[in-house]
Scaffold this motif. Sequence first.
Motif, PDB file in Angstrom:
ATOM      1  N   VAL A   1       0.833  -1.209   0.000  1.00  0.00           N
ATOM      2  CA  VAL A   1       0.000   0.000   0.000  1.00  0.00           C
ATOM      3  C   VAL A   1       0.867   1.258   0.000  1.00  0.00           C
ATOM      4  N   VAL A   2       1.914   1.254   0.846  1.00  0.00           N
ATOM      5  CA  VAL A   2       2.839   2.401   0.873  1.00  0.00           C
ATOM      6  C   VAL A   2       3.551   2.550  -0.473  1.00  0.00           C
ATOM      7  N   ALA A   3       3.951   1.423  -1.052  1.00  0.00           N
ATOM      8  CA  ALA A   3       4.642   1.457  -2.342  1.00  0.00           C
ATOM      9  C   ALA A   3       3.741   2.010  -3.435  1.00  0.00           C
ATOM     10  N   ILE A   4       2.460   1.696  -3.392  1.00  0.00           N
ATOM     11  CA  ILE A   4       1.514   2.236  -4.379  1.00  0.00           C
ATOM     12  C   ILE A   4       1.486   3.760  -4.285  1.00  0.00           C
ATOM     13  N   GLY A   5       1.525   4.283  -3.051  1.00  0.00           N
ATOM     14  CA  GLY A   5       1.542   5.731  -2.879  1.00  0.00           C
ATOM     15  C   GLY A   5       2.800   6.363  -3.457  1.00  0.00           C
ATOM     16  N   LEU A   6       3.963   5.758  -3.210  1.00  0.00           N
ATOM     17  CA  LEU A   6       5.225   6.294  -3.724  1.00  0.00           C
ATOM     18  C   LEU A   6       5.302   6.196  -5.247  1.00  0.00           C
ATOM     19  N   GLU A   7       4.870   5.051  -5.779  1.00  0.00           N
ATOM     20  CA  GLU A   7       4.874   4.894  -7.237  1.00  0.00           C
ATOM     21  C   GLU A   7       3.875   5.858  -7.883  1.00  0.00           C
ATOM     22  N   GLY A   8       2.774   6.108  -7.180  1.00  0.00           N
ATOM     23  CA  GLY A   8       1.799   7.065  -7.695  1.00  0.00           C
ATOM     24  C   GLY A   8       2.401   8.460  -7.829  1.00  0.00           C
ATOM     25  N   TYR A   9       3.228   8.847  -6.855  1.00  0.00           N
ATOM     26  CA  TYR A   9       3.915  10.147  -6.931  1.00  0.00           C
ATOM     27  C   TYR A   9       4.860  10.185  -8.126  1.00  0.00           C
ATOM     28  N   SER A  10       5.627   9.112  -8.308  1.00  0.00           N
ATOM     29  CA  SER A  10       6.563   9.054  -9.431  1.00  0.00           C
ATOM     30  C   SER A  10       5.807   9.103 -10.761  1.00  0.00           C
ATOM     31  N   PHE A  11       4.705   8.359 -10.842  1.00  0.00           N
ATOM     32  CA  PHE A  11       3.907   8.326 -12.073  1.00  0.00           C
ATOM     33  C   PHE A  11       3.305   9.703 -12.369  1.00  0.00           C
ATOM     34  N   ARG A  12       2.835  10.380 -11.331  1.00  0.00           N
ATOM     35  CA  ARG A  12       2.269  11.718 -11.505  1.00  0.00           C
ATOM     36  C   ARG A  12       3.331  12.691 -12.032  1.00  0.00           C
ATOM     37  N   THR A  13       4.555  12.597 -11.509  1.00  0.00           N
ATOM     38  CA  THR A  13       5.639  13.459 -11.982  1.00  0.00           C
ATOM     39  C   THR A  13       5.915  13.219 -13.459  1.00  0.00           C
ATOM     40  N   ALA A  14       5.944  11.956 -13.863  1.00  0.00           N
ATOM     41  CA  ALA A  14       6.184  11.630 -15.276  1.00  0.00           C
ATOM     42  C   ALA A  14       5.065  12.163 -16.158  1.00  0.00           C
ATOM     43  N   ILE A  15       3.822  12.095 -15.685  1.00  0.00           N
ATOM     44  CA  ILE A  15       2.693  12.603 -16.458  1.00  0.00           C
ATOM     45  C   ILE A  15       2.779  14.111 -16.613  1.00  0.00           C
ATOM     46  N   VAL A  16       3.079  14.809 -15.513  1.00  0.00           N
ATOM     47  CA  VAL A  16       3.181  16.271 -15.554  1.00  0.00           C
ATOM     48  C   VAL A  16       4.264  16.706 -16.541  1.00  0.00           C
ATOM     49  N   GLU A  17       5.436  16.063 -16.491  1.00  0.00           N
ATOM     50  CA  GLU A  17       6.530  16.437 -17.384  1.00  0.00           C
ATOM     51  C   GLU A  17       6.218  16.065 -18.833  1.00  0.00           C
TER      52      GLU A  17
END
Length: 313
Positions: A127-143
Amino acid sequence: MVLGSGPVSAGGGTKAILAALAANAGIALAKFVGFAITGASSMLAEAVHSVADTSNQGLLLLGQRTSKRRATKEHPFGFGRDRYFYSFIVALMLFTLGSAFAIYEGIHKLQHPEPLTTPIVAVIILVVAIGLEGYSFRTAIVESRKIKGDVSWWGFIRQSRTPELPVVLLEDAGALLGLVFALFGVGLSVLTGDPYWDAIGTLMIGALLGVIAIILIIEMKSLLIGEGATPPELDRISAAIVGGRVQRLIHIRTQYLGPDELLVAAKIALEPGLPLTDVAAEIDAAEARIREAVKAAGLIYLEPDLDRTPSTA
């Protein structure tokens, strides 16, 4: 389709890579701890997946650095394709370290199932990893949105000449889905008391990584071989060439030497009887128009010729 009007700065890709690197390094450590406690094969598969992703981000950063080397006599067009090469290596690593290992581990657990111990630890880590990966994925989407334009996400992955952002996007998307699959396997193993579900979740992770790796291998191979300007870029270049005393474009060839540099070679028809100084001036003007239309057009070679189109009169 519009992917953006000019060359892409490496800054956006670097930000996405660093975000993914930090997230995956921490997640990998947590997953290994989770596997040591629970014995869940899906946790081990995800841990190896995160290690592969962390190594991949390091390779992408290396490719960005080595691609900036100055051109040499042996490599007169520079080293821009280093970014494509290292992205191709990333795809191979994702397939071997990620997909192949997960499938092997899943088959092994199907043949020799073992009950999970303290599965709640695995659930918390996932569950914690999903949150961290979600942050990384969001950064990639924004860029990625900064250069994606109005093309679809699939179109962006297929047609982008900047390799890092599509690679990180697919890696992060695969990591998120892989975590969901691992949670699915561990959860059902706990609910049913059957460890086979953990093995099924591991096989699902392996299949997912295999699909992503194959997509990346195909796309990076195409970039390594050499891709030309996108259709919108080619239209803008063709329109920019004609003007002044340039009567028409006879033929054109383009190729990306790296994500930020496009080679343009064309034969152009000029008005007959122009003095040499005027020919040179017209070529210079056409080159300026091309660079204004497509910022990535760094190397331009224009060959003047006469318009020999047969008369229709």
